[in-house]
Design an enzyme around this catalytic site. Sequence first.
Site, short mmCIF file in Angstrom:
data_model
loop_
_atom_site.label_atom_id
_atom_site.label_comp_id
_atom_site.label_asym_id
_atom_site.label_seq_id
_atom_site.Cartn_x
_atom_site.Cartn_y
_atom_site.Cartn_z
N LYS A 49 -11.36 2.73 -2.53
CA LYS A 49 -11.28 1.68 -3.56
C LYS A 49 -11.08 2.35 -4.91
O LYS A 49 -11.69 3.37 -5.19
CB LYS A 49 -12.55 0.84 -3.58
CG LYS A 49 -13.00 0.30 -2.24
CD LYS A 49 -12.04 -0.68 -1.63
CE LYS A 49 -12.55 -1.24 -0.34
NZ LYS A 49 -11.90 -0.78 0.85
N GLY A 50 -10.25 1.77 -5.75
CA GLY A 50 -10.02 2.33 -7.08
C GLY A 50 -8.76 3.16 -7.18
O GLY A 50 -8.45 3.67 -8.25
N CYS A 51 -8.05 3.32 -6.08
CA CYS A 51 -6.80 4.07 -6.11
C CYS A 51 -5.62 3.11 -6.28
O CYS A 51 -5.61 2.02 -5.70
CB CYS A 51 -6.59 4.86 -4.81
SG CYS A 51 -7.65 6.30 -4.68
N GLN A 52 -4.66 3.55 -7.05
CA GLN A 52 -3.44 2.76 -7.27
C GLN A 52 -2.65 2.64 -5.97
O GLN A 52 -2.09 1.60 -5.66
CB GLN A 52 -2.61 3.44 -8.34
CG GLN A 52 -1.35 2.72 -8.74
CD GLN A 52 -0.66 3.44 -9.89
OE1 GLN A 52 -1.23 4.27 -10.57
NE2 GLN A 52 0.59 3.11 -10.09
N SER A 53 -2.61 3.73 -5.21
CA SER A 53 -1.92 3.77 -3.93
C SER A 53 -2.94 3.61 -2.82
O SER A 53 -4.14 3.63 -3.08
CB SER A 53 -1.22 5.12 -3.76
OG SER A 53 -0.39 5.38 -4.86
#
Length: 139
Positions: A49-53
């Site tokens: 969670k929190g990743c752009q990809s």
Amino acid sequence: MTISEIQQELINEFSLFDNWEQRYEYVIELGKSLPIMPDKDKTEDRLIKGCQSQVWFKAYTKDGKMFLEADSDAILPRGIVAMLIRIYSNQPISDILKSNEDFIKEIGLQEFLSPTRANGLLAMIKQIKYYAIAYSIKK
């Protein structure tokens, strides 16, 4: 090698490059060397969670060491994942818990990454530490 030795090795490698374009290419090359995670392991509960990809991490332990497998659907995060696996996989759980992330600043990675990608990097490290905490409690 210890975590700090591997981190220093990465710092030294990045210092060989004259500019961020070369460093960017190096991160991409690192990602190309990462084994592809089987689709069956790319589950929702392994998604960071929190990743752009999309980035998936899988962890397991053996003989007091934690091992990581990971993958991403984008080339740059895949390279970052490869760096983190190189640093933290096959390391004692206690060492992972005690480790710091100074290498990110030393390399200049946070300045190089967009704010969203920098947050993603920190989310990946946080997940690795959460795995280490969970495995240390299970002992």
